[in-house]
Scaffold this motif. Structure first.
Motif, PDB file in Angstrom:
ATOM      1  N   ASN A   1     -35.330  15.194 -67.928  1.00 39.26           N
ATOM      2  CA  ASN A   1     -36.067  13.930 -68.054  1.00 39.26           C
ATOM      3  C   ASN A   1     -35.432  12.840 -67.207  1.00 39.26           C
ATOM      4  O   ASN A   1     -36.141  12.023 -66.599  1.00 39.26           O
TER       5      ASN A   1
ATOM      6  N   ARG B   1     -36.427  13.499 -63.652  1.00 38.83           N
ATOM      7  CA  ARG B   1     -37.829  13.095 -63.451  1.00 38.83           C
ATOM      8  C   ARG B   1     -37.941  11.573 -63.336  1.00 38.83           C
ATOM      9  O   ARG B   1     -38.693  11.054 -62.513  1.00 38.83           O
ATOM     10  N   LEU B   2     -37.189  10.866 -64.187  1.00 38.79           N
ATOM     11  CA  LEU B   2     -37.179   9.408 -64.126  1.00 38.79           C
ATOM     12  C   LEU B   2     -36.653   8.929 -62.776  1.00 38.79           C
ATOM     13  O   LEU B   2     -37.243   8.039 -62.150  1.00 38.79           O
TER      14      LEU B   2
ATOM     15  N   TYR C   1     -36.728  10.599 -59.957  1.00 39.24           N
ATOM     16  CA  TYR C   1     -37.751  10.942 -58.968  1.00 39.24           C
ATOM     17  C   TYR C   1     -38.878   9.902 -58.975  1.00 39.24           C
ATOM     18  O   TYR C   1     -39.315   9.426 -57.924  1.00 39.24           O
ATOM     19  N   ASN C   2     -39.333   9.517 -60.186  1.00 35.11           N
ATOM     20  CA  ASN C   2     -40.419   8.533 -60.274  1.00 35.11           C
ATOM     21  C   ASN C   2     -39.963   7.163 -59.792  1.00 35.11           C
ATOM     22  O   ASN C   2     -40.739   6.427 -59.166  1.00 35.11           O
ATOM     23  N   LEU C   3     -38.702   6.803 -60.080  1.00 38.42           N
ATOM     24  CA  LEU C   3     -38.183   5.529 -59.576  1.00 38.42           C
ATOM     25  C   LEU C   3     -38.102   5.536 -58.053  1.00 38.42           C
ATOM     26  O   LEU C   3     -38.411   4.529 -57.398  1.00 38.42           O
TER      27      LEU C   3
ATOM     28  N   ARG D   1     -40.032   7.319 -56.077  1.00 39.08           N
ATOM     29  CA  ARG D   1     -41.415   7.214 -55.605  1.00 39.08           C
ATOM     30  C   ARG D   1     -41.909   5.775 -55.677  1.00 39.08           C
ATOM     31  O   ARG D   1     -42.593   5.290 -54.771  1.00 39.08           O
ATOM     32  N   LEU D   2     -41.549   5.071 -56.784  1.00 38.06           N
ATOM     33  CA  LEU D   2     -41.923   3.669 -56.918  1.00 38.06           C
ATOM     34  C   LEU D   2     -41.270   2.838 -55.820  1.00 38.06           C
ATOM     35  O   LEU D   2     -41.930   1.991 -55.197  1.00 38.06           O
TER      36      LEU D   2
ATOM     37  N   SER E   1     -43.104   3.422 -52.616  1.00 37.14           N
ATOM     38  CA  SER E   1     -44.380   2.699 -52.589  1.00 37.14           C
ATOM     39  C   SER E   1     -44.158   1.209 -52.344  1.00 37.14           C
ATOM     40  O   SER E   1     -44.902   0.578 -51.588  1.00 37.14           O
TER      41      SER E   1
END
Length: 123
Positions: free
Chosen positions: A54, A57-58, A60-62, A64-65, A68
């Motif tokens: 987890n 994943r967090l 990875y998402n950070l 990606r953010l 962006s």
């Protein structure tokens, strides 16, 4: 006497067999507790691995953010650059128009002086 000896030996053997059975059952209980403890350790390891998953994943998402947001910043900077180029072009156009007006006024001034000179010559 022989019957008594055989009976006491048989009772002694039965007593020891029951004690052996009790020890075997205690040993089995200890093994079951050990297996339960091992299961708890495996569950703990599984939960730690899920936590790590987890967190990754967090992360990875950070990322990606952040990617962006950097793309958005790049688009905004491109917009500002194009806006400044447009403003520069408009200022150059305004400068050309003002030069045109200045030259037009000089031409009119020259024409008026010429007209004034002609009028003086005529009379």
């Amino acid at each position: 006497m022989l019957v008594s000896f055989l009976l006491s030996t048989l009772l002694w053997l039965l007593y020891n067999l029951l004690r052996l059975l009790g020890n075997l059952l205690r040993l089995l209980g200890n093994w079951l507790r050990l297996l339960r403890l091992l299961g708890n350790w495996l569950r703990l390891l599984y939960n730690w691995l899920r936590l790590l998953d987890n967190l990754l994943r967090l992360l990875y998402n950070l990322l990606r953010l952040l990617s962006s947001l950097l793309r958005l910043l790049g688009s905004f900077l491109r917009f500002l650059y194009n806006l400044l180029r447009l403003l520069s072009s408009l200022l150059r156009l305004l400068g050309s128009f003002l030069r045109f007006l200045y030259n037009l006024l000089r031409l009119l001034s020259s024409l008026l002086r010429l007209l004034g000179s002609l009028l003086r010559l005529l009379g």
